[in-house]
Scaffold this active site. Structure first.
Site, short mmCIF file in Angstrom:
data_model
loop_
_atom_site.label_atom_id
_atom_site.label_comp_id
_atom_site.label_asym_id
_atom_site.label_seq_id
_atom_site.Cartn_x
_atom_site.Cartn_y
_atom_site.Cartn_z
N ILE A 1 -6.50 -9.69 10.75
CA ILE A 1 -5.77 -10.75 11.46
C ILE A 1 -4.80 -11.43 10.50
O ILE A 1 -5.17 -11.79 9.37
CB ILE A 1 -6.75 -11.80 12.03
CG1 ILE A 1 -7.76 -11.13 12.97
CG2 ILE A 1 -6.00 -12.90 12.77
CD1 ILE A 1 -8.87 -12.05 13.43
N CYS A 2 -3.57 -11.60 10.96
CA CYS A 2 -2.56 -12.29 10.18
C CYS A 2 -2.22 -13.60 10.86
O CYS A 2 -1.55 -13.62 11.90
CB CYS A 2 -1.30 -11.43 10.02
SG CYS A 2 0.04 -12.24 9.12
N VAL A 3 -2.71 -14.71 10.30
CA VAL A 3 -2.41 -16.03 10.82
C VAL A 3 -2.37 -17.00 9.63
O VAL A 3 -3.15 -16.88 8.69
CB VAL A 3 -3.44 -16.47 11.87
CG1 VAL A 3 -4.83 -16.58 11.26
CG2 VAL A 3 -3.04 -17.75 12.55
#
Length: 264
Positions: free
Chosen positions: A91-93
């Site tokens: 996940i890229c956040v």
């Protein structure tokens, strides 16, 4: 395999309190799966709106030993077509990277991840195909997202199994107990009595009433024999009238003899 020994005691205490709160009052669309033996891996099931509606996505947060001073790492275990989620589930956040703050709790992290499904950020895409489609053709992006959801994220239906099969079994048992097998009818000799079904079999136990012993009541063999006779009866060949034709020549011979005796 990670255990609670990988985390400091004060962190374990804080996590236990937060996980209990998440279990008792979960955020909308999020269900946390608690493992009391290992707080370093947090699992959660997330459902979101269009184009991921009617899907349930499982994710996990990996907590390092220096948590909460370093952010957890987030991964989706369920395959999903999303610009900010790589093909390996990473996940890229920003909340899990440069915007991380030790005061942020697990509840905040999970809510941010769910919001990411509703409102992606194609500018920082890990899945370039999904990011490009989202910017250029939203309908095609939504079609891909719904396709992945239908294949990988459908919740398993819950239903009570066995009720139909049990009823069918009971019916089969009743039919077996109240009928005579066809094989027995075919193999029985003509005129022989057929075996009675168990439900119609005569009782062999004498009954006692008013101090007197009564003989067991037994069904007559007439019904059974009659059934066997009807089932096994074959057409009876008709006798030819040859006997009557033969009797006439014999009578003529006797009359001829009588006439010869009179002449003598």
């Amino acid at each position: 395999m990670a255990t609670n020994e990988n985390l400091p005691p004060n962190v374990i205490k804080q996590l236990a309190k937060e996980l209990k709160n998440l279990d008792e009052s979960p955020p909308e669309g999020i269900k946390v799966v608690v493992n009391d033996d290992d707080f370093s891996t947090i699992f959660a099931d997330i459902d979101a709106g269009t184009p991921y509606e009617n899907g349930v996505f499982r994710m996990k947060l990996l907590l390092s030993r220096d948590f909460p001073y370093s952010p957890p790492k987030g991964f989706f275990l369920t395959k999903i077509f999303h610009p900010n989620i790589a093909t390996n589930g990473e996940i890229c956040v920003n909340t899990l990277k440069k915007d991380w703050n030790p005061s942020l709790g697990l509840r905040h992290v999970l809510i941010v991840v769910r919001c990411l499904l509703i409102e992606p950020f194609p500018e920082s895409a890990l899945n370039e195909q999904a990011g490009k489609l989202l910017l250029e053709d939203y309908d095609e992006y939504a079609r891909h997202a719904r396709l992945y959801t239908g294949i990988h994220a459908k919740p398993k239906p819950k239903f009570k199994s066995g009720a139909i099969s049990e009823s069918t079994t009971a019916l089969n048992v009743d039919q077996t107990n109240t009928s005579v097998p066809i094989a027995d009818i075919k193999s029985a000799p003509q005129g022989a009595a057929l075996p009675l079904p168990s439900s119609l079999a005569p009782s062999t136990t004498a009954t006692r009433g008013n101090g007197q012993e009564h003989a067991p009541v037994i069904l007559t063999d007439t019904i059974v024999n009659a059934s066997a006779t009807v089932l096994s009866a074959a057409p009876v060949p008709q006798k030819k009238e040859g006997g009557q034709a033969k009797a006439q020549p014999d009578k003529k011979k006797i009359d001829a003899r009588k006439k010869s005796l009179k002449r003598l």
